[in-house]
Design an enzyme around this catalytic site. Structure first.
Site, PDB file in Angstrom:
ATOM      1  N   ASP A   1       0.784  -1.230   0.000  1.00 50.07           N
ATOM      2  CA  ASP A   1       0.000   0.000   0.000  1.00 50.07           C
ATOM      3  C   ASP A   1       0.817   1.281   0.000  1.00 50.07           C
ATOM      4  O   ASP A   1       0.392   2.287  -0.575  1.00 50.07           O
ATOM      5  CB  ASP A   1      -0.953  -0.003   1.194  1.00 50.07           C
ATOM      6  CG  ASP A   1      -2.033  -1.064   1.063  1.00 50.07           C
ATOM      7  OD1 ASP A   1      -2.476  -1.304  -0.065  1.00 50.07           O
ATOM      8  OD2 ASP A   1      -2.428  -1.642   2.085  1.00 50.07           O
TER       9      ASP A   1
ATOM     10  N   TYR B   1     -10.369  -1.221   3.340  1.00 52.77           N
ATOM     11  CA  TYR B   1      -9.735  -1.323   4.653  1.00 52.77           C
ATOM     12  C   TYR B   1      -9.378   0.053   5.210  1.00 52.77           C
ATOM     13  O   TYR B   1      -8.940   0.936   4.486  1.00 52.77           O
ATOM     14  CB  TYR B   1      -8.464  -2.175   4.586  1.00 52.77           C
ATOM     15  CG  TYR B   1      -8.632  -3.525   5.244  1.00 52.77           C
ATOM     16  CD1 TYR B   1      -8.629  -3.651   6.631  1.00 52.77           C
ATOM     17  CD2 TYR B   1      -8.820  -4.668   4.487  1.00 52.77           C
ATOM     18  CE1 TYR B   1      -8.800  -4.882   7.244  1.00 52.77           C
ATOM     19  CE2 TYR B   1      -8.990  -5.912   5.084  1.00 52.77           C
ATOM     20  CZ  TYR B   1      -8.979  -6.008   6.467  1.00 52.77           C
ATOM     21  OH  TYR B   1      -9.159  -7.226   7.077  1.00 52.77           O
TER      22      TYR B   1
END
Length: 737
Positions: free
Chosen positions: A380, A468
């Site tokens: 990420d 998320y």
């Protein structure tokens, strides 16, 4: 490229991608545009969030107006740096933009992307020597860029206007962090495909209900990947729910060439899988309260009639209790904490603990090897930018009253600055915990009860990586401890299925996860968060000491005891000595010590890393995702300080081949004893989804501590006073601020 006279993009929005997406007005006006539009009621879909760009460099607008009791009103158009580590200002971003636009390297091409623009920090020695009032070291910007399909790393000197190009980009694999415009730009590409549009129609999904995500494709040494920057697009239905993640169009995957903006291939192997109905998946309070009030406790708040006990000087220097540190937002790391110092209660001296700490990389592999899932192995920070995904924090819910809010200012794909408002908050936390206590038992006939309250300072960011949410905390305690904490919440990434009950699943079939609701499987996955921790314990030259806790058997006749525990100390000589896999039945402590600084009684001063609950990667080391994320092969690493070695997955992570990772650097086995060294720690989670995670997950957290060990001469909060009744406010039912 000429400087723009008006901002043509960048309304900060909570929009679709696998990250925070910033919408921009160059988006095609096609009515069939695939992109989760922000609702009109969202405060972040307002033009108030734009940074106006013009020929003048100082025109950043104010933040949206909010209650004065919850946020600070900051303007950034006149910001100037006060500290060598202060981030680039609006004026500096605009200057970088102008310098590069006029440089022959960029003038000669019709199209380029500035993927990241950030401060090129001065050499560490210069920063350490710098004192307030001294001239700042030369201000420079580091830039990663895509030019003619190639990755480049550049440095821009803001004093001389000189541009230098680092040739490292030609010897390592991978591409820079994706720019927001690139992520949004690929979402229109599938709509150009007749096959895609036909498939969507056959699945019974209206184009107006379509929501799609751009998903990093990883690297698998496949012919199609050679010299191409690829991304995959998968889609959902947002019909009848804001929680479109619970309604995947399973099995449909579009492979897109990011640079050519064309479809490479379409895979569709889920035609027989229905789209879940999404009933009762809307988690918004405005919807939930329609089913009746569910208040479990009375409202609670930490009140501070005298205001908070911390200050933030010049926008970035935080001072609280016995701590002082520099704080800034970063597009890739999110939060960067620098020059962390703690005041010694005996000498009143500010002593160095850590030069720099931040989240270096994340690795989130999903455990499903099938066609539509095998590539979901996200990194990420390096692929999407952890800071770029940071959401504006919600006052009173993300952060308590009297929190201080800090914005991020980042660069768009052409270098134009934009605002990430309320990205970080700083606040004091008191949860009724105890700093220390002792009561004498009646046997001694001493009437003694001494208790001290525990108050901490928290620095927080919340990054929404599409489904998320990561809550990143740095917690400072008055006893000298620093806690790094990660909370996981948000929404599961789920897989569509034909099954609506476990009694339908054949005994020999493996689901790769848990059946959460009708036609929905929560796929098993991991989360790994790797921290860069440049500990400078009372100075830069430190050593890493592993203290093994061993069972020692007594000699015959030595003692009624048969065994005891013995601490065996070993100082790591080289990097491989400090590659640590945590083992429950081979316990150790891990100390970073300064061998040249001793306590009054002769112990080397130090800090130790204290693991909490964590997980290790179980993937095959030769599995392509694990090769790229080889930094998760150990929980602890120690490397010599090298300014170019900060990102555990490498400088260019997107489609990297694992040739520029922490594992590669550490395998050089360089000397680390009594050197300027960096400790790396990986926090891990195994996640087997359960029904309680549906339709939105309660937060689960883990952490690790950096704890003083023989750093102080004695308990540093021995003199801390207790609370007295007259000191504490009797709160009334109104805003204390």
């Amino acid at each position: 490229m000429e400087s723009r006279k008006s901002l043509q993009f960048l309304v900060l929005s909570i929009c679709v991608t696998l990250v925070l997406v910033v919408t921009w007005v160059h988006l095609p006006s096609s009515p069939n545009k695939v992109f989760l539009d922000c609702t009109l009621s969202s405060a972040w879909c307002s033009s108030k969030n734009r940074i106006q760009s013009s020929t003048k460099p100082n025109n950043l607008i104010k933040k949206p107006q909010q209650s004065s009791s919850t946020t600070q009103h900051q303007q950034h158009d006149s910001d100037v740096p006060h500290h060598p580590l202060d981030p680039l200002t609006v004026q500096e971003f605009n200057k970088v933009h102008a310098i590069l636009a006029a440089h022959p390297f960029f003038e000669s091409v019709s199209k380029y992307t500035l993927n990241t623009v950030s401060l090129e920090e001065p050499d560490k020695e210069l920063v350490i020597k710098w004192k307030r009032g001294d001239p700042l070291p030369a201000r420079k910007a580091s830039v990663t860029a895509m030019v003619k399909g190639k990755s480049h790393f550049l440095t821009v000197d803001l004093n001389t206007d000189e541009v230098s190009i680092d040739e490292k980009s030609s010897v390592v694999s991978g591409y820079p962090t994706m720019a927001m415009e690139e992520m949004v730009g690929v979402l229109d590409v599938p709509l150009k495909s007749i096959e895609f549009n036909r498939t969507i129609s056959q699945r019974g999904v209206n184009m107006g209900d379509l929501a799609c995500l751009p998903i990093s494709s990883g690297w698998y040494d496949l012919p199609v990947e050679e010299n191409r920057r690829l991304i995959k697009v998968q889609c959902y239905s947002k019909k009848d729910t804001v929680n479109f993640y619970m309604k995947p169009i399973e099995g449909l995957t579009v492979l897109v060439d990011m640079d050519k903006k064309e479809v490479v291939s379409i895979s569709d192997n889920g035609r027989d899988i229905p789209i879940a109905n999404g009933i009762n998946t809307d988690y918004r309070y405005s919807v939930q309260k329609l089913n009746g009030d569910f208040r479990l406790f009375n409202p609670i708040s930490l009140e501070q009639p005298k205001g908070p006990s911390f200050t933030v000087e010049d926008g970035h220097l935080v001072k609280w209790a016995n701590w002082e540190f520099h704080l800034k937002a970063d597009a890739r790391a999110g939060i960067i904490i620098s020059q962390v110092k703690v005041r010694d209660p005996e000498t009143s001296e500010l002593r160095s603990v850590m030069y720099k700490g931040f989240t270096s990389e994340l690795f989130v592999p999903y455990m499903d090897p099938t066609e539509a899932w095998y590539f979901k192995t996200y990194m990420d920070a390096g692929e999407y930018g952890f800071g770029l995904q940071a959401m504006p924090l919600d006052p009173l819910n993300d952060c308590p009253r009297n929190a201080y809010y800090m914005d991020g200012v980042f660069a768009a794909a052409d270098g134009t600055p934009y605002l990430q408002p309320n990205m970080i908050c700083v606040f004091e936390s008191y949860a009724g915990d105890i700093a220390w206590r002792h009561s004498e038992c009646p046997i001694t006939d001493l009437q003694v009860t001494e208790v001290r309250p525990k108050v901490n300072l928290v620095v927080r960011m919340a990054a929404a990586v599409a489904n998320y949410d990561y809550i990143i905390d740095w917690e400072f305690q008055t006893d000298g401890l620093i806690r790094a904490k990660v909370g996981l919440s948000g929404i599961l990434m789920v897989k569509g299925t034909t099954y609506d009950h476990m009694n339908q699943v054949p005994s020999q079939e493996y689901l790769y996860g848990t059946l959460l609701s009708e036609n929905i499987i929560g796929v098993i996955h991991d989360h790994f968060i790797t921290y860069y921790l440049d500990l400078d314990v009372d100075g830069s030259d430190n050593s890493f000491m592993k203290i093994n806790i061993k069972k020692q058997e007594t000699l015959p006749g030595e003692s009624p005891r048969k065994s005891y525990l013995k601490a065996v100390k070993n100082v790591a000589k080289t990097e491989k000595d400090a590659q640590i896999k945590l083992k429950l039945y081979d316990p150790s402590e891990f100390h970073m010590i300064n061998p040249s600084k001793k306590t009054r009684v002769g112990n080397p001063v130090g800090y130790k890393v204290v693991p909490s609950g964590t997980a290790a990667s179980l993937l095959d080391p030769e599995d392509p995702p694990q090769k790229r994320a080889a930094f998760t092969n150990n929980q602890i690493w120690v490397t010599p300080y090298n300014k170019s070695e900060q990102w555990a997955g490498g400088l260019f992570v997107y489609q990297s081949e694992g040739d520029d990772t922490l594992q590669v650097w550490s395998n050089r086995d360089r000397p680390i004893e009594n050197k300027d060294i960096v400790l790396w720690y990986t926090l891990g989670f195994h996640h087997i989804p359960c029904q309680e995670d549906y339709p939105i997950m309660p937060t689960v957290s883990s952490s690790f501590d950096l704890k003083p060990v023989n750093f102080f001469e004695r308990n540093p909060i021995l003199k801390l006073p207790p609370n007295f009744k007259d000191d504490l406010p009797v709160c009334k039912a109104h805003d204390s601020s």
